[in-house]
Design a protein around this motif. Structure first.
Motif, PDB file in Angstrom:
ATOM      1  N   ARG A  77       0.827  -1.204   0.000  1.00  0.00           N
ATOM      2  CA  ARG A  77       0.000   0.000   0.000  1.00  0.00           C
ATOM      3  C   ARG A  77       0.865   1.258   0.000  1.00  0.00           C
ATOM      4  NH1 ARG A  77      -5.339   0.583   1.046  1.00  0.00           N
ATOM      5  NH2 ARG A  77      -6.102   2.563   1.882  1.00  0.00           N
ATOM      6  N   GLN A  78       1.927   1.241   0.799  1.00  0.00           N
ATOM      7  CA  GLN A  78       2.822   2.393   0.835  1.00  0.00           C
ATOM      8  C   GLN A  78       3.505   2.581  -0.505  1.00  0.00           C
ATOM      9  OE1 GLN A  78       5.778   2.241   3.933  1.00  0.00           O
ATOM     10  NE2 GLN A  78       6.931   3.962   3.114  1.00  0.00           N
ATOM     11  N   ARG A  79       3.923   1.468  -1.099  1.00  0.00           N
ATOM     12  CA  ARG A  79       4.580   1.546  -2.415  1.00  0.00           C
ATOM     13  C   ARG A  79       3.633   2.113  -3.470  1.00  0.00           C
ATOM     14  NH1 ARG A  79       8.804  -1.859  -4.682  1.00  0.00           N
ATOM     15  NH2 ARG A  79       8.750  -1.722  -6.940  1.00  0.00           N
ATOM     16  N   ALA A  80       2.359   1.697  -3.413  1.00  0.00           N
ATOM     17  CA  ALA A  80       1.379   2.153  -4.394  1.00  0.00           C
ATOM     18  C   ALA A  80       1.073   3.634  -4.242  1.00  0.00           C
ATOM     19  CB  ALA A  80       0.101   1.334  -4.270  1.00  0.00           C
ATOM     20  N   ARG A  81       1.260   4.177  -3.047  1.00  0.00           N
ATOM     21  CA  ARG A  81       1.046   5.606  -2.843  1.00  0.00           C
ATOM     22  C   ARG A  81       2.240   6.425  -3.312  1.00  0.00           C
ATOM     23  NH1 ARG A  81      -1.357   5.865   3.358  1.00  0.00           N
ATOM     24  NH2 ARG A  81      -3.481   5.133   2.879  1.00  0.00           N
ATOM     25  N   SER A  84       3.657   5.766  -9.039  1.00  0.00           N
ATOM     26  CA  SER A  84       2.549   5.656  -9.978  1.00  0.00           C
ATOM     27  C   SER A  84       3.078   5.174 -11.326  1.00  0.00           C
ATOM     28  CB  SER A  84       1.867   7.019 -10.136  1.00  0.00           C
ATOM     29  OG  SER A  84       0.778   6.936 -11.027  1.00  0.00           O
ATOM     30  N   PRO A 111      -5.064   3.408  -3.687  1.00  0.00           N
ATOM     31  CA  PRO A 111      -4.095   3.247  -2.597  1.00  0.00           C
ATOM     32  C   PRO A 111      -4.360   4.140  -1.389  1.00  0.00           C
ATOM     33  CG  PRO A 111      -2.974   3.434  -4.722  1.00  0.00           C
ATOM     34  CD  PRO A 111      -4.403   3.791  -4.948  1.00  0.00           C
ATOM     35  N   HIS A 112      -5.178   5.173  -1.564  1.00  0.00           N
ATOM     36  CA  HIS A 112      -5.458   6.121  -0.487  1.00  0.00           C
ATOM     37  C   HIS A 112      -6.765   5.807   0.243  1.00  0.00           C
ATOM     38  CE1 HIS A 112      -2.262   8.876  -1.874  1.00  0.00           C
ATOM     39  NE2 HIS A 112      -2.632   8.499  -3.087  1.00  0.00           N
ATOM     40  N   TRP A 115     -10.622  -0.128   2.500  1.00  0.00           N
ATOM     41  CA  TRP A 115     -11.285  -1.195   1.760  1.00  0.00           C
ATOM     42  C   TRP A 115     -12.791  -0.918   1.641  1.00  0.00           C
ATOM     43  CZ3 TRP A 115     -10.469  -4.753  -1.611  1.00  0.00           C
ATOM     44  CH2 TRP A 115     -11.351  -5.822  -1.767  1.00  0.00           C
ATOM     45  N   VAL A 163      -3.029   9.552  -8.487  1.00  0.00           N
ATOM     46  CA  VAL A 163      -2.363   8.918  -7.340  1.00  0.00           C
ATOM     47  C   VAL A 163      -1.641   9.965  -6.492  1.00  0.00           C
ATOM     48  CG1 VAL A 163      -0.699   7.153  -6.629  1.00  0.00           C
ATOM     49  CG2 VAL A 163      -2.066   6.812  -8.703  1.00  0.00           C
ATOM     50  N   ALA A 165       1.517  10.565  -6.542  1.00  0.00           N
ATOM     51  CA  ALA A 165       2.697   9.879  -6.020  1.00  0.00           C
ATOM     52  C   ALA A 165       3.931  10.763  -6.129  1.00  0.00           C
ATOM     53  CB  ALA A 165       2.920   8.582  -6.795  1.00  0.00           C
TER      54      ALA A 165
END
Length: 260
Positions: A77-81, A84, A111-112, A115, A163, A165
C-alpha cells in the motif's frame, strides 16, 4: 532532503529475463529525486523492461531501492502511494471500455482509500485536478470505449496523476497524442518536477526526450550513458547507439535530433 534520500531510485547489479532470455545485464543506475529523467535507445535496448523492473512489475536479480529504502521491504500500500505507473499503449492498461472516464481516473485513488470505502473529498479533488490537467474533465461522464486512442491515453495519464505519487514512471506516454497534447504533457511533467515530484519516462520521441533534465541511454540491455540532456557526452552516446544515423543539434534554444 538528506543525502540518503537524494535518489528516487537506485538499482545495483540488476538483471532480468523475458521468456528465458536475459534482456537486462547487471545494470547500475541512480535516478535523482525531483527531476525528469528520460530513458532512450534503439528498439530492443531494454528500456521498457528496465522501467517495469523499476516499477516492481518484473522479477529481477539485484538490488532495487526506492527513496533510499529496499523496495522489496516496502508494504504494498505504501509503495502504491509513492509510485505511480503508466504502461505502454492504451490497449495494455486493462481499463474496461464501459467504465466512465471519471471512474477510470478514480482508480488512481485506490491506494489512499480504505477497503470498500467511498471516495472522500480529497479523492474527488485529486481526480478533478488530474482530469483538468489532461484536458479530460469535459468527458468525465463518457464511457472509455467511446474515446479515441489519444483521448484514452489522456484519461490513463489522469489516472496515474490522480495517485499524486512522489514518483511517476511512464512508458511511451506520448503514444497516440497529437503534437499539441504532447506539448501539454511536457508542461504537466515540468509542473510535477517544480512541485518536487520525480518523473521517469521511456520515450521514442527524441526531441521530447532531450527536453528532460537527464537522459539514460541504453543499448542491448545495458546503460551505456547517464548524464544531463545538454551534456555533449550525452549527445555523443545518443548518436552512437543509433549508429550515427542521427545528430543532435541546438535549434531555437532546444536540443533536437535530426537524421544525418
Amino acid at each position: 532532503m538528506t543525502a540518503a534520500t537524494a535518489q528516487a531510485l537506485e538499482v545495483r547489479g540488476v538483471s532480468a529475463a523475458l521468456g528465458g532470455t536475459e534482456v537486462l545485464h547487471g545494470i547500475d543506475l541512480a535516478i535523482g529525486a525531483a527531476c525528469w529523467t528520460s530513458i532512450v535507445g534503439p528498439n530492443g535496448a531494454g528500456k521498457s523492461t528496465l522501467l517495469k523492473v523499476l516499477a516492481g512489475l518484473l522479477a529481477h536479480r539485484g538490488e532495487l531501492r526506492l527513496f533510499g529504502e529496499p523496495a522489496a521491504k516496502l508494504p504494498a500500500r505504501q509503495r502504491a502511494r509513492r509510485l505511480s505507473w503508466l504502461g505502454q499503449g492504451v490497449a495494455g492498461e486493462g481499463a474496461a471500455d464501459d467504465l466512465l472516464v471519471y471512474d477510470v481516473a478514480m482508480l488512481g485513488r485506490l491506494p489512499h482509500q480504505r477497503w470498500l470505502a467511498a471516495p472522500d473529498a480529497a479523492d474527488r479533488a485529486a481526480v478533478e485536478r488530474a482530469l483538468r490537467a489532461t484536458q479530460a474533465w469535459d468527458w468525465r461522464e463518457r464511457p472509455l470505449g467511446q474515446l479515441s486512442g489519444g483521448e484514452r491515453q489522456r484519461v490513463l495519464l489522469a489516472r496515474a496523476l490522480a495517485v499524486e505519487a512522489e514518483l511517476l514512471l511512464m512508458d511511451e506516454p506520448l503514444a497516440n497524442l497529437d503534437p499539441p497534447h504532447q506539448a501539454d504533457w511536457m508542461q504537466t511533467v515540468r509542473a510535477l518536477v517544480a512541485a518536487g515530484r520525480t518523473v521517469v519516462s521511456v520515450l521514442h520521441e527524441l526531441p521530447m526526450a532531450l527536453a528532460a533534465d537527464e537522459l539514460v541511454v541504453m543499448d542491448r540491455g545495458r546503460v551505456v550513458h547517464h548524464g544531463g540532456s545538454s551534456d555533449p557526452a550525452t549527445h555523443a552516446a545518443l548518436e552512437q547507439v543509433f549508429d550515427h544515423r542521427i545528430r543532435v543539434h541546438r535549434v531555437a534554444e532546444q536540443w533536437i535530433a535530426l537524421p544525418r
